[in-house]
Enzyme design. Structure first.
Site, short mmCIF file in Angstrom:
data_model
loop_
_atom_site.label_atom_id
_atom_site.label_comp_id
_atom_site.label_asym_id
_atom_site.label_seq_id
_atom_site.Cartn_x
_atom_site.Cartn_y
_atom_site.Cartn_z
N TYR A 1 0.82 -1.19 0.00
CA TYR A 1 0.00 0.00 0.00
C TYR A 1 0.86 1.25 0.00
O TYR A 1 2.02 1.24 0.38
CB TYR A 1 -0.92 0.04 1.22
CG TYR A 1 -0.19 0.30 2.51
CD1 TYR A 1 -0.02 1.59 3.00
CD2 TYR A 1 0.38 -0.76 3.22
CE1 TYR A 1 0.69 1.82 4.17
CE2 TYR A 1 1.08 -0.53 4.39
CZ TYR A 1 1.23 0.76 4.86
OH TYR A 1 1.94 0.98 6.01
N PHE B 1 2.08 9.74 3.38
CA PHE B 1 2.40 9.62 4.80
C PHE B 1 2.91 8.24 5.19
O PHE B 1 3.52 8.08 6.24
CB PHE B 1 1.22 10.02 5.69
CG PHE B 1 0.00 9.16 5.51
CD1 PHE B 1 -0.13 7.95 6.18
CD2 PHE B 1 -1.02 9.56 4.67
CE1 PHE B 1 -1.25 7.16 6.01
CE2 PHE B 1 -2.15 8.78 4.51
CZ PHE B 1 -2.26 7.57 5.18
N ASP B 2 2.69 7.24 4.35
CA ASP B 2 3.17 5.89 4.69
C ASP B 2 3.18 5.04 3.44
O ASP B 2 2.39 5.26 2.52
CB ASP B 2 2.26 5.27 5.75
CG ASP B 2 2.87 4.04 6.40
OD1 ASP B 2 4.09 3.81 6.26
OD2 ASP B 2 2.13 3.31 7.08
N ILE C 1 -7.19 0.45 10.58
CA ILE C 1 -8.26 1.45 10.67
C ILE C 1 -9.56 0.88 10.08
O ILE C 1 -9.55 -0.01 9.23
CB ILE C 1 -7.86 2.78 10.00
CG1 ILE C 1 -7.42 2.58 8.55
CG2 ILE C 1 -6.79 3.49 10.82
CD1 ILE C 1 -7.04 3.85 7.82
N TYR D 1 -8.40 8.07 11.03
CA TYR D 1 -7.90 8.37 12.37
C TYR D 1 -8.74 9.42 13.10
O TYR D 1 -8.40 9.81 14.20
CB TYR D 1 -6.43 8.79 12.29
CG TYR D 1 -5.56 7.65 11.81
CD1 TYR D 1 -5.11 6.70 12.71
CD2 TYR D 1 -5.23 7.51 10.48
CE1 TYR D 1 -4.34 5.63 12.28
CE2 TYR D 1 -4.45 6.45 10.04
CZ TYR D 1 -4.01 5.52 10.94
OH TYR D 1 -3.26 4.45 10.52
N PHE E 1 -5.63 5.49 -0.13
CA PHE E 1 -4.65 4.40 -0.18
C PHE E 1 -4.76 3.69 -1.52
O PHE E 1 -5.86 3.42 -1.99
CB PHE E 1 -4.92 3.35 0.90
CG PHE E 1 -4.74 3.83 2.30
CD1 PHE E 1 -3.51 3.72 2.93
CD2 PHE E 1 -5.80 4.39 3.00
CE1 PHE E 1 -3.34 4.15 4.23
CE2 PHE E 1 -5.64 4.83 4.30
CZ PHE E 1 -4.41 4.71 4.92
#
Length: 161
Positions: free
Chosen positions: A46, A64-65, A84, A110, A127
């Site tokens: 991802y 962010f990731d 999540i 979040y 994502f």
């Protein structure tokens, strides 16, 4: 067979809104036969980006990731709160080998607290996810997709597929 047909009617290549503020758009079809069930161990790649500006091109949004950037697929158990809420819902709709974009409203990500410093409060998230394996069953191109990485970003991940 009827269950599979109904599934395909509900989730086509068009973006589909699910009940919790999750929109899923299929990029690459999976096998159409193997779907994760609550409690399954999944292996995924991802890339996550902030998605607060719906008009921006995804290549200009803030990543962010990324499991791709780390060079290692992400493993977790689906449907038990390890990820999540938006992932628990959206990924259950994917078939093995599928790549899709999940867009999550902040309440499915979040929420009000965010995940500082990378994710601010009330952030919508996007994502691009690929379902590489369900339990021990791997997708057909698992070796190529699982090895993807080495510093790749959102835009280069899109080009890998």
């Amino acid at each position: 067979l009827l269950s599979k047909s109904l599934h395909n009617l509900r989730f086509t290549k068009k973006a589909n809104k699910t009940t919790m503020g999750v929109t899923r758009q299929v990029i690459t079809e999976g096998d159409g036969l193997s779907f994760p069930q609550k409690g399954d161990m999944l292996t995924m790649h991802y890339v996550g980006i902030l998605d607060n500006d719906e008009e921006s091109d995804s290549t200009t949004k803030k990543e962010f990731d990324s499991s791709i950037r780390r060079g290692k697929p992400f493993e977790f158990v689906i449907g038990i709160g390890q990820v999540i809420q938006g992932w628990d819902e959206g990924i259950l709709q994917m078939s093995l080998g599928e790549t899709c974009t999940l867009r999550l409203s902040s309440d499915c990500g979040y929420g009000e607290q965010g995940a500082p410093p990378a994710i601010p409060p009330n952030a919508n998230l996007q994502f691009q996810v690929t379902l590489l394996a369900i339990r021990n069953k791997k997708c057909a191109n698992y070796d190529d997709l699982a090895a993807a990485g080495g510093g790749s970003s959102w835009s280069s991940y899109c080009h890998i597929l």
